[in-house]
Design an enzyme around this catalytic site. Structure first.
Site, short mmCIF file in Angstrom:
data_model
loop_
_atom_site.label_atom_id
_atom_site.label_comp_id
_atom_site.label_asym_id
_atom_site.label_seq_id
_atom_site.Cartn_x
_atom_site.Cartn_y
_atom_site.Cartn_z
N HIS A 86 20.87 -31.61 -75.43
CA HIS A 86 21.84 -32.23 -76.32
C HIS A 86 21.39 -33.70 -76.39
CE1 HIS A 86 24.80 -28.88 -75.60
NE2 HIS A 86 24.34 -28.77 -76.52
N CYS A 90 30.01 -34.30 -70.90
CA CYS A 90 29.93 -32.86 -71.40
C CYS A 90 31.26 -32.40 -71.24
CB CYS A 90 28.79 -31.85 -70.64
SG CYS A 90 27.26 -32.26 -70.83
N GLU A 92 26.54 -27.71 -82.28
CA GLU A 92 26.80 -27.75 -80.76
C GLU A 92 27.98 -28.81 -80.73
OE1 GLU A 92 24.94 -26.23 -78.02
OE2 GLU A 92 24.31 -24.66 -79.47
#
Ligand SMILES: NCCC[C@H](NC(=O)CCC(=O)O)C(=O)O
Length: 446
Positions: A251, A372, A175
């Site tokens: 995350h 993000c 990721e």
């Protein structure tokens, strides 16, 4: 040496930003499924953040959105005919897959790649590995354009190496930078790279979440470290706490953020807090820096508040003079426990002495906060000069992009609108013009 600066590459939100509930395990994405989005506002909110941080003197750039819908995906699974026919049939037979093909998820550039600055790598180049994002259908095809965009910007192979994504299979779930942070004395110093993984493919005894998926594997993190030529002494792997993954922390950047020698984290972030921290502390000490751990405990901020406010999805930015600013979403101020905590934090005399907040509601509703939305790339002056200059945020570029958004973006998008063939044409026209604005001809395979 201190001339190395950290550039934040924010994702420019694409014209098809919508709420499709595609990310199981991401609470915001799931709870806002099928509500109407406002792509114009989303893009303007992101641009306002970039502009404000650039105006404050932080090094700010952007990564372009990706072409949507992904016709290659739709055709590869049997939707044939003209583009309009492909869209009509996909909408009728599988609206959720059409939404996947239309997702503007590349806006969250923390997931575009993992980046190792030249101070950390064996060959002295800045290394990037595009993240395969293979846990989610709508994100699993981003890596091809992500690598292409990164090569368009960091094409000078004397200074930069852009690696293709790892094999797209569960063992290598990757990721990107959302599960990676650097800790060291300053941006240009050889630093410790911390990789946080959610599960181990080849060790069934390692703990893993029960309810929601762990997207990142240890095997993927190790592969990225190998590709980048990192020094084992300065590479630390720790496991994310599976119990918080099960509470919506999909995350690591939803529960921890690092900058310079500071790690700002929640006590429940890691599977084994004590061991993780001492491992990290030792590695950081070997680089002649002193890890400063800012630990938030559950009594101050329960996990649920951390997830809804996105306190840890903040950007921690070093200011001139050495103090740090915490860039937070406005949801942090709307949460009582979090805003109380933050008041104490800035008054404490510690490394963080300022809060900068932004309204990023459109992105937040899909589970994407300030951190993000950005990919960190620490660059020496020479490297900064060697990258493509057209993506660096300036007042001029800001105004040009606001005009572009006003011209091309809709202010209302509902699931049914994805069937409208006109939308695909609008996106196409917008991106063609964008390649001119950014001076990146050939950016897309249009
Ligand atoms: N780093 C933040 C990533 C947020 C992203 N959300 C999404 O893809 C939601 C898309 C949707 O549901 O329409 C994700 O979960 O990977």
């Amino acid at each position: 040496m201190h001339s190395t600066r950290e550039y934040n590459f924010d994702g420019l939100v694409g014209p098809s930003h919508n709420y499709a509930g595609l990310s199981f395990g991401n609470v915001a994405s799931f709870s806002n499924v099928k509500s109407a989005s406002n792509p114009k506002q989303a893009a303007l909110q992101g641009l306002a953040k970039m502009r404000a941080l650039a105006a404050r003197g932080f090094a700010q750039a952007l990564l372009p959105p990706q072409n949507r819908p992904n016709f290659r995906l739709l055709r590869s699974i049997g939707f044939t005919g003209t583009d309009a026919e492909v869209l009509a049939r996909a909408y009728k037979e599988s609206p959720v897959i059409l939404a996947c093909a239309y997702s503007a998820s590349p806006m969250w550039t923390a997931n575009a790649a993992t980046v190792s600055p030249s101070a950390d790598t064996q060959d002295g180049r800045v290394h990037f590995t595009a993240a395969n994002l293979n846990n989610k259908l709508h994100r699993a095809f981003e890596h091809a354009q992500s690598a292409r965009s990164l090569r368009a910007i960091f094409g000078d192979e004397k200074h930069f190496a852009v690696h293709d994504a790892l094999p797209s299979t569960p063992a290598f779930g990757d990721e990107g930078a959302a599960n990676h942070t650097r800790l060291g004395a300053y941006h240009g110093a050889p630093s410790v790279e911390l990789f946080v993984y959610g599960r181990v493919e080849f060790d069934p005894s390692a703990p893993s979440p029960k309810r929601y998926p762990a997207r990142q594997t240890l095997e993927a993190s190790q592969a990225v470290a190998r590709l980048h030529g990192l020094d084992a002494k300065r590479t630390v792997y720790v496991q994310q706490n599976p119990e918080v993954i099960d509470q919506g922390v999909f995350h690591n950047d939803v529960i921890a953020v690092g900058n310079g020698n500071v790690l700002f984290y929640h006590e429940q972030a890691f599977a084994n807090e004590g061991e993780s921290l001492s491992q990290l502390r030792r590695a950081v000490a070997a680089t002649d820096a002193d890890l400063q751990a800012l630990r938030v405990d559950t009594g101050q901020v329960p996990i649920q508040d951390a997830v809804t406010s996105y306190l840890f999805n903040s950007q921690l930015l070093t200011k001139e003079g050495g103090k740090m600013a915490l860039v937070i979403p406005q949801e942090c101020q709307e949460n009582r426990a979090v805003s109380r905590y933050l008041d104490g934090l800035v008054a404490s005399g510690g490394p963080i002495d300022e809060l900068i907040h932004f309204d990023l509601r459109q992105s937040m509703r899909n589970g994407g906060g300030p951190a993000c939305l950005r990919l960190r790339v620490a660059l020496t002056e020479t490297e900064a000069r060697a990258m493509h200059q057209g993506v660096i945020m300036t007042e001029t570029l800001y105004h040009r992009l606001v005009q572009w958004v006003e011209k091309h973006y809709r202010d209302h998008l509902e699931p049914g609108d994805l069937a409208d063939p006109q939308l695909a044409l609008e996106v196409h026209a917008a991106l063609e013009e964008l390649t001119i604005i950014l001076n990146l001809p050939g950016l897309y395979d249009l």
